[in-house]
Enzyme design. Structure first.
Site, mmCIF file in Angstrom:
data_model
loop_
_atom_site.group_PDB
_atom_site.id
_atom_site.type_symbol
_atom_site.label_atom_id
_atom_site.label_comp_id
_atom_site.label_asym_id
_atom_site.label_seq_id
_atom_site.Cartn_x
_atom_site.Cartn_y
_atom_site.Cartn_z
ATOM 1 N N LYS A 110 46.436 -8.239 15.775
ATOM 2 C CA LYS A 110 45.501 -7.118 15.596
ATOM 3 C C LYS A 110 46.299 -5.858 15.376
ATOM 4 C CE LYS A 110 40.937 -6.670 16.013
ATOM 5 N NZ LYS A 110 40.035 -7.814 15.819
ATOM 6 N N ASP A 150 38.254 -4.118 10.663
ATOM 7 C CA ASP A 150 37.701 -4.159 12.019
ATOM 8 C C ASP A 150 36.937 -2.838 12.178
ATOM 9 O OD1 ASP A 150 38.023 -5.956 14.590
ATOM 10 O OD2 ASP A 150 38.207 -3.914 15.324
HETATM 11 N N1 GLU Z 1 38.258 -8.039 12.752
HETATM 12 C C1 GLU Z 1 37.540 -9.286 12.674
HETATM 13 C C2 GLU Z 1 37.537 -9.985 14.022
HETATM 14 O O1 GLU Z 1 37.721 -9.385 15.041
HETATM 15 C C3 GLU Z 1 38.024 -10.167 11.533
HETATM 16 C C4 GLU Z 1 39.436 -10.615 11.596
HETATM 17 C C5 GLU Z 1 39.918 -11.303 10.334
HETATM 18 O O2 GLU Z 1 39.106 -11.522 9.450
HETATM 19 O O3 GLU Z 1 41.107 -11.577 10.253
HETATM 20 O O4 GLU Z 1 37.281 -11.161 14.093
#
Ligand code: GLU
Length: 424
Positions: A110, A150
Site C-alpha cells: 500500500k 484508493d
Molecule cells: N485500493 C483497493 C483495495 O484496498 C484496490 C487495490 C488494488 O486494486 O490493487 O483493495
C-alpha cells in the site's frame, strides 16, 4: 522495521490482533504469524511540490511492501491528511491477506501521501503524483509492485504515475499500475468493480438469512468510488437505499433514495446534502439505522467500542478497509450480527485489478460483461469457501465469525507457500 512505531498506530495493532486470533484458534505455524507482523519493506519519501503561488511545499509519502511470497506486491495509493506509516502498513498487510484469500498470484502493498487532495489544484496534484512516482519508481514495476487507486486517488492519478514511470524507463509500461483509464490499458469494469463486488457479497450474505436483495434495505456510508457504486449496483438489483453519506454528512429517506437522480444531482452539486425528498442525517446516525445491510465504505475504525451498541443492522458488509474494530466485532458477533470482513467484501477491486494486469501483459482486452461475469464467479466462490470454512472448522462459540475464517484461509495459503520457499 521498528515494530513499536507501527504498533503505536491503533489500526496496525487491530490488524495484528486479527493474526493473533487465528493463531489461537487454528493449527498454524507460529513462525508465519511472527513474520507477518513485520512488513518486508517500507519506503518513506519527501515530495517537493511547487505550488501555484510559486511557494514550495514538501509532502510525506510512503510505500509499504508487506509480503510477496505469492507474486508481485499489489495495492492502492491513498491521498488523505491522516496518512501515516502505521496506517499504510496496516493497509498493506490487509492486501496480503485479501490477495491470498482471493487466490490471486499477488502479494500485498500500500502507498499513501499525507495530503488533502481537495485543497490542491489539478496542476499541483499532477506535480505531486509525478514526483511521488519518481521517488518510488525504483521499487515498482509490472513484475515488482503494482499500485492502484484508493481513497483520494482515481484513474487520472494512475495515468500520471504510469506516464512518469514509462518516461523514466523509456517505453510504455501499462502494467505498472491498475485502475487506469480504459484508453491507456485500463480494464473495462474496473471503476465499478469494488462496489459491484460488495453488492455480490451482500447478496450472498442476505441469502444465508433467506432474504433477497430486491426485498432488502441498505445504508451506505461514503459516496466515493466504492460507496457510489454499491448504491448504483444495489439500486439496479432492486434494493432500497435508505441512506447515503459523504464527508459533509448524509441523507435519508425511509421509502428509498432514487440513486440515478442522485448521481445526476451530484454532477452539479459536489455533496449529497440538499438532495430533494430526503432528510439530513449525520454520518454517525447513518450507522445506527435499522436496515438489512449496512455498508461502511469510507475509512477505518468507524464502528468501535463506543458506538457499536447503537448499530441495528443485521448484516454489515465492510466496503472500506478496517471499518469495524476488533472490540466492536466481538460485540456484534455476540449479538448475532453477520459481519463480512473487508478482505472478502471489498475484494472486487483487487480481482479486477488482477484482470487488468493480465490484460496489460497479454495485450488482449475483455468486454465489460466478461469482466463482470468473471468477477461474480470469484466473489461467489470466495464467499462460499469462507462460509463453508466457518460451518465446518470453527467451534460453535465462534459461529459465523467470517473475519476469522477469511483470515484463516488466507494464512493457510501463505503458510504453504512460505514453507515451500523455505522461509518459515
Ligand atoms: N485500493 C483497493 C483495495 O484496498 C484496490 C487495490 C488494488 O486494486 O490493487 O483493495
Amino acid at each position: 522495521m521498528d515494530q513499536d512505531e507501527l504498533l503505536s498506530n491503533s489500526f496496525y495493532k487491530d490488524v495484528v490482533s486479527f493474526l493473533e486470533v487465528v493463531e489461537k484458534t487454528i493449527d498454524i505455524n507460529p513462525n508465519l504469524i511472527t513474520r507477518l507482523k513485520y512488513p518486508r519493506r517500507a519506503i518513506r519519501v519527501s515530495i517537493p511540490v511547487r505550488m501555484d503561488d510559486g511557494s514550495m511545499q514538501v509532502f510525506r509519502g510512503y510505500r509499504v511492501q508487506h509480503n510477496h511470497v505469492l507474486g508481485p506486491f499489489k495495492g492502492g495509493i491513498r491521498y488523505h491528511p491522516n496518512v501515516n506509516l502505521g496506517e499504510v502498513s496496516a493497509l498493506a498487510s490487509l492486501m496480503t491477506y485479501k490477495n491470498s484469500l482471493l487466490n490471486l498470484p499477488l502479494g500485498g502493498a500500500k502507498g499513501g501521501v499525507k495530503v488533502n487532495p481537495n485543497s490542491l489544484s489539478r496542476v499541483e496534484l499532477e506535480a505531486l503524483s509525478r514526483r511521488f512516482a519518481t521517488e518510488i519508481g525504483p521499487f515498482i514495476g509490472p513484475d515488482k509492485d503494482i499500485p492502484a487507486p484508493d481513497v483520494g486517488t482515481n484513474p487520472e492519478t494512475m495515468a500520471w504515475i504510469m506516464d512518469t514511470f514509462s518516461l523514466e524507463t523509456g517505453f510504455s509500461q501499462t502494467g505498472v499500475v491498475t485502475g487506469k483509464p480504459v484508453e491507456i490499458g485500463g480494464s473495462r469494469g474496473r471503476l465499478s468493480a469494488t462496489g459491484l463486488g460488495v453488492v455480490y457479497i451482500a447478496e450472498q450474505a442476505l441469502e444465508t438469512q433467506r432474504k433477497e436483495i430486491s426485498q432488502s434495505t441498505f445504508a451506505i456510508q461514503g459516496f466515493g468510488n466504492v460507496g457510489s457504486h454499491v448504491a448504483i449496483e444495489a439500486h439496479a438489483m432492486g434494493a432500497k437505499i435508505l441512506a447515503v453519506s459523504d464527508i459533509k454528512g448524509g441523507i435519508y429517506n425511509p421509502r428509498g433514495i432514487n440513486i440515478s437522480e442522485l448521481i445526476r444531482y451530484l454532477k452539479e452539486h459536489r455533496f449529497v446534502e440538499g438532495f430533494p425528498h430526503t432528510n439530513t442525517i449525520t454520518n454517525e446516525e447513518l450507522l445506527e439505522l435499522d436496515v438489512d445491510v449496512l455498508c461502511p465504505c469510507a475509512l477505518e475504525s468507524v464502528i468501535h467500542e463506543k458506538n457499536v451498541n447503537k448499530v441495528k443492522a443485521k448484516i454489515i458488509v465492510e466496503g472500506a478497509n478496517g471499518p469495524v474494530t476488533p472490540q466492536a466485532l466481538d460485540y456484534l458477533l455476540k449479538n448475532n450480527v453477520l459481519v463480512v470482513p473487508d478482505i472478502l467484501a471489498n475484494g472486487g477491486g483487487a480481482v479486477v485489478s488482477y484482470f487488468e494486469w493480465v490484460q496489460d501483459i497479454s495485450w488482449l482486452f475483455w468486454k465489460e460483461q466478461e469482466v463482470r461475469e468473471k468477477l461474480k464467479k470469484v466473489m461467489v466462490d470466495t464467499f462460499t469457501r469462507v462460509w463453508n470454512f466457518t460451518k465446518t472448522y470453527q467451534k460453535s462459540k465462534d459461529k459465523d465469525n467470517l473475519r476469522l475464517s477469511a483470515m484463516a484461509i488466507a494464512l493457510l495459503r501463505l503458510e504453504k507457500a512460505m514453507k515451500l520457499r523455505g522461509q518459515i
